[in-house]
Write a protein that holds these residues in place. Structure first.
Motif, mmCIF file in Angstrom:
data_model
loop_
_atom_site.group_PDB
_atom_site.id
_atom_site.type_symbol
_atom_site.label_atom_id
_atom_site.label_comp_id
_atom_site.label_asym_id
_atom_site.label_seq_id
_atom_site.Cartn_x
_atom_site.Cartn_y
_atom_site.Cartn_z
ATOM 1 N N LYS A 61 0.818 -1.213 0.000
ATOM 2 C CA LYS A 61 0.000 0.000 0.000
ATOM 3 C C LYS A 61 0.852 1.264 0.000
ATOM 4 C CE LYS A 61 -3.871 1.774 2.802
ATOM 5 N NZ LYS A 61 -4.949 1.795 1.808
ATOM 6 N N ASN A 82 6.449 -4.063 14.212
ATOM 7 C CA ASN A 82 5.778 -3.227 13.226
ATOM 8 C C ASN A 82 6.830 -2.408 12.469
ATOM 9 O OD1 ASN A 82 4.510 -0.720 12.172
ATOM 10 N ND2 ASN A 82 2.654 -1.590 13.061
ATOM 11 N N THR A 85 6.396 1.530 13.034
ATOM 12 C CA THR A 85 6.493 2.148 14.362
ATOM 13 C C THR A 85 7.487 1.455 15.291
ATOM 14 O OG1 THR A 85 4.772 0.755 15.317
ATOM 15 C CG2 THR A 85 4.047 2.766 14.210
ATOM 16 N N LYS A 87 6.937 -1.017 17.003
ATOM 17 C CA LYS A 87 6.260 -1.603 18.155
ATOM 18 C C LYS A 87 6.301 -3.132 18.042
ATOM 19 C CE LYS A 87 2.645 -1.107 21.395
ATOM 20 N NZ LYS A 87 1.981 -0.119 22.206
ATOM 21 N N LYS A 109 -10.323 -8.850 10.788
ATOM 22 C CA LYS A 109 -9.798 -7.476 10.793
ATOM 23 C C LYS A 109 -8.353 -7.437 10.318
ATOM 24 C CE LYS A 109 -8.446 -5.535 14.666
ATOM 25 N NZ LYS A 109 -8.622 -5.105 16.060
ATOM 26 N N ARG A 112 -7.882 -8.377 6.595
ATOM 27 C CA ARG A 112 -8.265 -7.242 5.734
ATOM 28 C C ARG A 112 -7.156 -6.185 5.724
ATOM 29 N NH1 ARG A 112 -12.526 -5.348 8.573
ATOM 30 N NH2 ARG A 112 -11.315 -3.694 9.564
ATOM 31 N N ARG A 113 -6.715 -5.785 6.918
ATOM 32 C CA ARG A 113 -5.694 -4.738 7.015
ATOM 33 C C ARG A 113 -4.384 -5.172 6.375
ATOM 34 N NH1 ARG A 113 -5.831 -2.893 13.334
ATOM 35 N NH2 ARG A 113 -7.595 -1.461 13.267
ATOM 36 N N ASP A 117 -2.179 -3.902 3.224
ATOM 37 C CA ASP A 117 -0.849 -3.321 3.427
ATOM 38 C C ASP A 117 0.211 -3.992 2.549
ATOM 39 O OD1 ASP A 117 -1.666 -1.436 5.240
ATOM 40 O OD2 ASP A 117 -1.240 -2.664 7.004
ATOM 41 N N LYS B 30 -6.651 -1.405 22.721
ATOM 42 C CA LYS B 30 -6.634 -2.625 21.906
ATOM 43 C C LYS B 30 -6.560 -2.305 20.413
ATOM 44 C CE LYS B 30 -9.547 -6.618 20.744
ATOM 45 N NZ LYS B 30 -10.589 -6.303 19.766
ATOM 46 N N GLU B 31 -7.411 -1.384 19.968
ATOM 47 C CA GLU B 31 -7.520 -1.161 18.527
ATOM 48 C C GLU B 31 -6.441 -0.227 17.974
ATOM 49 O OE1 GLU B 31 -9.214 -3.094 16.983
ATOM 50 O OE2 GLU B 31 -10.925 -3.694 18.204
ATOM 51 N N ALA B 33 -3.468 1.083 20.002
ATOM 52 C CA ALA B 33 -2.130 0.953 20.571
ATOM 53 C C ALA B 33 -1.518 -0.427 20.313
ATOM 54 C CB ALA B 33 -2.157 1.247 22.063
ATOM 55 N N SER B 34 -2.190 -1.263 19.509
ATOM 56 C CA SER B 34 -1.544 -2.520 19.137
ATOM 57 C C SER B 34 -0.451 -2.268 18.101
ATOM 58 C CB SER B 34 -2.572 -3.540 18.630
ATOM 59 O OG SER B 34 -3.392 -2.962 17.659
ATOM 60 N N CYS B 35 -0.576 -1.182 17.342
ATOM 61 C CA CYS B 35 0.452 -0.872 16.340
ATOM 62 C C CYS B 35 1.403 0.246 16.756
ATOM 63 C CB CYS B 35 -0.194 -0.466 15.013
ATOM 64 S SG CYS B 35 -1.071 -1.806 14.200
ATOM 65 N N HIS B 36 0.884 1.184 17.541
ATOM 66 C CA HIS B 36 1.753 2.308 17.909
ATOM 67 C C HIS B 36 1.454 2.758 19.331
ATOM 68 C CE1 HIS B 36 -1.712 4.942 17.354
ATOM 69 N NE2 HIS B 36 -1.841 4.553 16.103
ATOM 70 N N PHE B 37 2.271 3.661 19.805
ATOM 71 C CA PHE B 37 2.070 4.223 21.138
ATOM 72 C C PHE B 37 0.630 4.755 21.259
ATOM 73 C CE2 PHE B 37 2.158 8.071 23.825
ATOM 74 C CZ PHE B 37 2.422 7.444 25.034
ATOM 75 N N ASP B 63 -3.413 0.337 6.350
ATOM 76 C CA ASP B 63 -4.835 0.072 6.570
ATOM 77 C C ASP B 63 -5.065 -0.211 8.049
ATOM 78 O OD1 ASP B 63 -7.391 -0.944 6.831
ATOM 79 O OD2 ASP B 63 -7.334 -2.012 4.921
ATOM 80 N N ALA B 64 -5.730 0.716 8.728
ATOM 81 C CA ALA B 64 -6.039 0.539 10.151
ATOM 82 C C ALA B 64 -7.556 0.506 10.334
ATOM 83 C CB ALA B 64 -5.417 1.677 10.959
ATOM 84 N N SER B 65 -8.264 0.071 9.276
ATOM 85 C CA SER B 65 -9.729 0.134 9.305
ATOM 86 C C SER B 65 -10.332 -0.685 10.431
ATOM 87 C CB SER B 65 -10.280 -0.338 7.957
ATOM 88 O OG SER B 65 -9.836 -1.645 7.670
ATOM 89 N N LEU B 66 -11.467 -0.181 10.906
ATOM 90 C CA LEU B 66 -12.212 -0.825 11.996
ATOM 91 C C LEU B 66 -13.630 -1.071 11.529
ATOM 92 C CD1 LEU B 66 -11.238 1.478 14.990
ATOM 93 C CD2 LEU B 66 -10.743 -0.963 14.835
#
Lengths: 138, 151
Positions: A61, A82, A85, A87, A109, A112-113, A117, B30-31, B33-37, B63-66
């Motif tokens: 992406k 990641n 980031t 993380k 979820k 899909r993401r 990516d 959860k949604e 801060a799982s990827c970043h601070f 893509d961080a869609s919810l």
């Protein structure tokens, strides 16, 4: 004696077999039906094909080359990181991280993401089923 | 006189507190801060959070869609706790790091300390602000990797 050996082997095989929980199995069955509808020759998901998808490189992406392993590494029993980031990401392999592949909403979820990516598109039912079959056996 | 002192002390304390309310919302943690601070909601104003949540499928290139429900719940949490005042003044972008106050506070930090792999981005709060996860950004709690305290 032979019988006992057979029994032990069977028990070990069963213990070693990686099974989805009931909601996840329902989800896998849905993917399976979708894959069959798309291709009548479909006979089942395959961990080897899943692994090939997992390690294959694509223009993602963001326009850069990446694969699932960019963040998750090639050893799913280890955690990853990641790429954007730094993380930490906990291990994907259910053998190392039993919480993985237990919640259908989470699985949908992240598929899909992460397909978006890495592949810059969503995954097909066949691709998703193959990748999940690969991961569940790790 | 005593009262005046107390008020002054309180005022100073407030000015130097450098704290925001911690992001204690489990769903947000959860949604997001799982990827970043887990950036505290007070670090952006309402207009900024609306922009962020309005385009999660292209969230800084990923893509961080919810789901719709989760997205609405998190937006509600962010708007309820959004920032105002000096931290978010003149910044309605999606980036905390674009706030004039943020820029002023970080202007003296040499680029090499930010670019080093232990930090890698000015958006990586926790790399130097050791109590950032508690919403505490006080100077006393800053330890820059390979440099030390920043006082």
């Amino acid at each position: 004696m032979k019988k006992t050996l057979c029994f032990i082997l069977l028990t070990l095989t069963l213990l070693n077999a990686k099974a989805f929980n009931a909601p996840m199995q329902t989800y896998m069955n849905e993917l399976s039906a979708e894959a069959k509808a798309a291709n009548p020759n479909f006979t089942g998901f395959d961990a080897k094909r899943g692994e090939a998808i997992f390690v294959s490189k694509h223009t993602g992406k963001k326009g850069t080359q990446m694969s699932c392993t960019t963040c998750h590494t090639t050893n799913l029993k280890n955690g990853g990181q990641n790429v954007n980031t730094n993380k930490p990401i906990t291990a994907l392999a259910p053998s190392a991280n039993p919480a993985r592949l237990t919640d259908v909403a989470e699985v949908e979820k992240w598929l899909r993401r992460n397909f978006n990516d890495v592949f810059a598109r969503e995954g097909s039912a066949l691709e998703k089923g193959d990748v999940l079959t690969y991961i569940i056996n790790q | 006189m005593k009262k005046l002192l107390l008020i002054t002390a309180l005022g100073l304390n407030f000015a130097f507190a450098s704290s925001v309310a911690p992001s204690d919302n489990a769903q947000y943690q959860k949604e997001c801060a799982s990827c970043h601070f887990g950036y505290q909601p007070a670090l952006l104003n309402k207009a900024s959070w609306e922009k962020v949540m309005g385009n999660l499928s292209d969230h800084f290139g990923t893509d961080a869609s919810l789901g719709k429900v989760e997205s609405e719940q998190i937006l509600n949490y962010l708007l309820t706790n959004a920032g105002s005042g000096k931290i978010t003044a003149n910044n309605s972008t999606m980036q905390i790091t674009k706030s004039p106050y943020f820029i002023k506070e970080h202007r003296k930090i040499p680029a090499k300390l930010i670019e080093q792999k232990e930090v890698s981005s000015i958006a990586n709060c926790l790399a130097c602000h050791t109590t950032a996860d508690k919403g505490n950004y006080s100077e006393r709690a800053i330890v820059i990797p390979n440099y030390g305290r920043w006082e």
